[in-house]
Motif scaffolding. Sequence first.
Motif, PDB file in Angstrom:
ATOM      1  N   UNK C 104       8.509  -6.790  -5.812  1.00 52.68           N
ATOM      2  CA  UNK C 104       9.318  -7.018  -4.601  1.00 52.68           C
ATOM      3  C   UNK C 104      10.475  -6.064  -4.479  1.00 52.68           C
ATOM      4  N   UNK C 105      11.022  -5.673  -5.653  1.00 56.34           N
ATOM      5  CA  UNK C 105      12.237  -4.852  -5.645  1.00 56.34           C
ATOM      6  C   UNK C 105      12.078  -3.666  -4.699  1.00 56.34           C
ATOM      7  N   UNK C 106      10.904  -3.066  -4.735  1.00 55.34           N
ATOM      8  CA  UNK C 106      10.714  -1.858  -3.925  1.00 55.34           C
ATOM      9  C   UNK C 106      10.339  -2.168  -2.484  1.00 55.34           C
ATOM     10  N   UNK C 108      12.184  -4.522  -0.647  1.00 54.78           N
ATOM     11  CA  UNK C 108      13.231  -5.401  -0.134  1.00 54.78           C
ATOM     12  C   UNK C 108      13.730  -5.011   1.251  1.00 54.78           C
ATOM     13  N   UNK C 109      13.471  -3.790   1.687  1.00 54.58           N
ATOM     14  CA  UNK C 109      13.952  -3.462   3.030  1.00 54.58           C
ATOM     15  C   UNK C 109      13.203  -4.280   4.085  1.00 54.58           C
ATOM     16  N   UNK C 200       2.902  10.973  -4.642  1.00 55.72           N
ATOM     17  CA  UNK C 200       3.913  11.909  -5.159  1.00 55.72           C
ATOM     18  C   UNK C 200       3.526  13.340  -4.829  1.00 55.72           C
ATOM     19  N   UNK C 202       5.043  15.338  -3.299  1.00 58.16           N
ATOM     20  CA  UNK C 202       6.195  16.230  -3.388  1.00 58.16           C
ATOM     21  C   UNK C 202       6.361  16.825  -4.776  1.00 58.16           C
ATOM     22  N   UNK C 203       5.575  16.327  -5.733  1.00 55.89           N
ATOM     23  CA  UNK C 203       5.724  16.799  -7.116  1.00 55.89           C
ATOM     24  C   UNK C 203       4.736  17.923  -7.438  1.00 55.89           C
ATOM     25  N   UNK C 234       7.633   8.172  -1.271  1.00 56.08           N
ATOM     26  CA  UNK C 234       9.102   8.228  -1.239  1.00 56.08           C
ATOM     27  C   UNK C 234       9.586   9.062  -0.060  1.00 56.08           C
ATOM     28  N   UNK C 235       8.833  10.105   0.287  1.00 52.09           N
ATOM     29  CA  UNK C 235       9.274  10.933   1.409  1.00 52.09           C
ATOM     30  C   UNK C 235       8.552  10.556   2.702  1.00 52.09           C
TER      31      UNK C 235
END
Lengths: 528, 150, 330
Positions: C104-106, C108-109, C200, C202-203, C234-235
């Motif tokens: 859930x932490x990720x 929460x928005x 990922x 972007x990596x 993430x992006x």
Amino acid sequence: MSDTSSAPRRFFTVSGLPVDCVYEPPSGPLPPELGRPGEYPYTRGIYPTMYRGRPWTIRQYSGFSTAEESNKRYRYLLERGGTGLSVAFDLPTQIGYDSDHSLADGEVGKVGVAIDTVEDMHALFDGIPLDQVSTSMTINSTAAILLAMYIVVAEERGISRKKLSGTIQNDILKEYIARGTYRFPPRPSLRLVCDTFGFCAREMPKWNPISISGYHIREAGSTAIQEIAFTLADAICYIETALSAGLAIDDFAPRLSFFFAAHTDFFEEAAKFRAARRLYARIMKERFNARDPKSLMLRFHTQTGGVTLTAQQPDNNIVRVTIQALAAVLGGTQSLHTNAKDEALSLPTEHAAQIAIRTQQIIAEESGVTATVDPLGGSYFVENLTDRLETEAAALIAEIDRMGGMVSAIESGWVQRQIEKSAYAFGQSLEKNERIIVGVNKYRLENEPAPEIFKVPSNLSSVQAEKLRRIRSERDANRVKESLDRLEQAARTTENLMPLLIETVRARASIGEICNTLEKVFGLHEQI
Amino acid sequence: MSSDTPASPRRPDGGRFRILIAKPGLDGHDRGAKYVANVLRDAGFEVIYTGIRRTPEQIVRAALQEDVDAIGISLLSGAHMTLVARLTGLLAEHGADHLPLFVGGVIPESDIPELKALGVCEVYGPGTSARTLVESLTVHLEKHVHERPA
Amino acid sequence: MNVLPDDLIAQARDGGHIGMRAGARLMTLLENDPEKQAEFLRKTGFPSGPRLVLGITGAPGCGKSTLVDALLAAFRSLHPDARIGVIAIDPSSPFTGGAILADRVRMMRHAEDPAIFVRSMASRGHLGGLALGVGGVLSVMAWMGFDIVLIETVGVGQSEVDIVRTADEVAVVLAPGNGDSLQLLKAGLMEIGGLIVVNKADKDGAEALRDGVLAMLELADTTRHREVLLVSATENRGVTELASRFESLGSANSHRRSAETRREKARQLLLQLATRRLEHSLENHPRIREELVRRIEDPSGSWTGLVQDLLAAAATADSIQPSPRKPSHV
């Protein structure tokens, strides 16, 4: 701190025995991993005469309530022999919310001073000669804005920014790892950090644009090894970011500063500082090809470990702090904050704050440890610990490199998990009485008297909100809007944002307005 | 199947107790919250960890969706009075004021009676041992689970 | 409490917090006792499932939760009126049975979005049983009126396969620099997904990983349609595209949503529950256990004989008592 010894002063023990500046092996070549004080790899300290020249800076972190109240505490500390200021901001200021924002409810002025506009900053430093003190500000995601405010306060008092000396913490990476006061995602945040590097390199020769902090990593529960490794891995990330933004290593590296914790495991802590210093020098020389000796020197502030303070029998904390402070001094710190005995319960009372300062003064003036450089150097035990801490930390840094660097390691949650594991293991060792904390899991007292604690006045939100309303009604609204629009445009490019932030601050834009503008471009960071 | 520790408490229907752990407010020091989450996991609880900087609104919604048996919050910044009052108010609004609410962190002794008056079940200060925490929580949960509306 | 409360079942259709609370309670009841699913399905008339059930699997550390978070945002903007559920599974500790459910932490928005409902589940050490628990939560979500459900799995082990059978389409998430991702590839677990997501993006190494996956797919059997997508959760790059592909592939399996299939699935579920109960009864039947152990330890005895005896007994339908016959030799 600089080495300013001129006329050779002689030092003696209380019995009258002379004390030399440095003691070295009586014969044979000097081991290369040790070197001399003030020489690569700086294991024994970054200055040849260390505290003989000048003792460390006594820098007590403080701030609470309104700017006016904090100003009184700063004057109190300076009058009692504090030699530098260290400003604590409240959480809304640290994250960039105005005091009247709904998320600020209950937090205004609680863990530090509330700053909404440059007017609060004026009140905070009222009567304090900004060209004579050095000011450290614990501020990260909004560091560039607070630096802009400090510059504008000086400017409006006729003091050039070139004369300002001090530090902004500005270490956003450890916020994602351990402390949590981020606002923007890692990449745009790193750009802001980089902008302050570039700006300070050009305009503020006496300012440290960053204090790369292991302190909070340690507070979150890391081991001493992880504290070194994660802090230096953060440093590597900042340096690589600055290099890729086109800065030259020796232009900004001399002004990178560090911040570590000092805990009670005395020898490991003293060795930790020596190991960190040597490992950093090697990284700077071998990995980044820095040439300026100042780029190779790890200069650091130390704070005694907040998590080591116990709520039980708080007087015992004075002793813990003394041991920790001594470890920091023997490890060669450049400045030091000693915690007050009651800080496990609240912000310090004035009485507790005074004992904390006196602790440093007793070490500096009575203990004799300032007479010779690196008195622990050459101890079989301490040298062995130093070597092993360095090796282990280097191995962790190599692991982070393999993960693609610190941002990747943080984004995957790996760093946070490593710290969480260490914290849990330490906690479990206390639960099982494998480690002892006096007064907590041994030598407990039943029915301890409730200690006197410091209470921050409540309901500051309305006081700050009222101030903010007044400023908003008096300022030139057009100038505010123009400066914010200009900032927003520039944030979409790669232009250095510092001059634009300074202009928004001059226009009396609030920290919340500035951050909301940046958030439109940068986005809001969600917990990893 | 897993071997239970003897202390591992269970709900009457055989399920694990579910506890929400959150940090309301702006403070980001989550060592204590994570430590408690680990302690509770090792005592056989299912912990729903929601992280730092949560608003009371987010906490209440998460608690309802996860159908937890209790909520534990960690507070260090001194904002506890404001935040706890908002949280208990919202719980009541959502018909969830029967949920036991536990508070951990730096809370001055003198504020505890007021927090309890707001509906906080228990306040665990610094230095509370894992054993004390688990035992105390279990007592409250077992008492609560029988009083809980269906 | 052997019966599911009817008022809870009725309340769960309320769109507000009352429905949220009632639905969540039902999920707990079904999770703690999967056999209640039969009762639930009967009482709710075998509700037609969410329009779309999507599975997200992949090794720990490849960014599944962040991807789910990004997908939530993407689906919300693609379908502003849709209600979306998430079932996020984390492992239980094999030592204590406890668990930390932190997915859930990720997300929460989305915590205050009334159209989104997130439910965390612990794997509870079951393998096949976990799929049963997930099925229960899923059917409550269906009853509550969710249109799309995302299931995020633990990311390791056999349980994945069971869970993804529940989904219309599955994305296997990989990430560059994630050693476990490579193990997953080697173990052939990517076979379970029609979508392979290289997260990922972007990596460094993301494109190389994608090329590697494509090369592997060329070698593998080509009977199944598979797509490889580069995404940075993430992006927020490639996420909308992923959501659309997910949706059209998942909808292509919409025959699974027909009334006939639903009934068939319900039958299978009930059969599975019954089998599980039967297994459990046999395992815990003292005389059968005793007899089984005896026959296994007897070098000349045949334990398969016992099974035949039991089946024969079932066929004559009088009793399933094991044969009382003593072995003729000692």
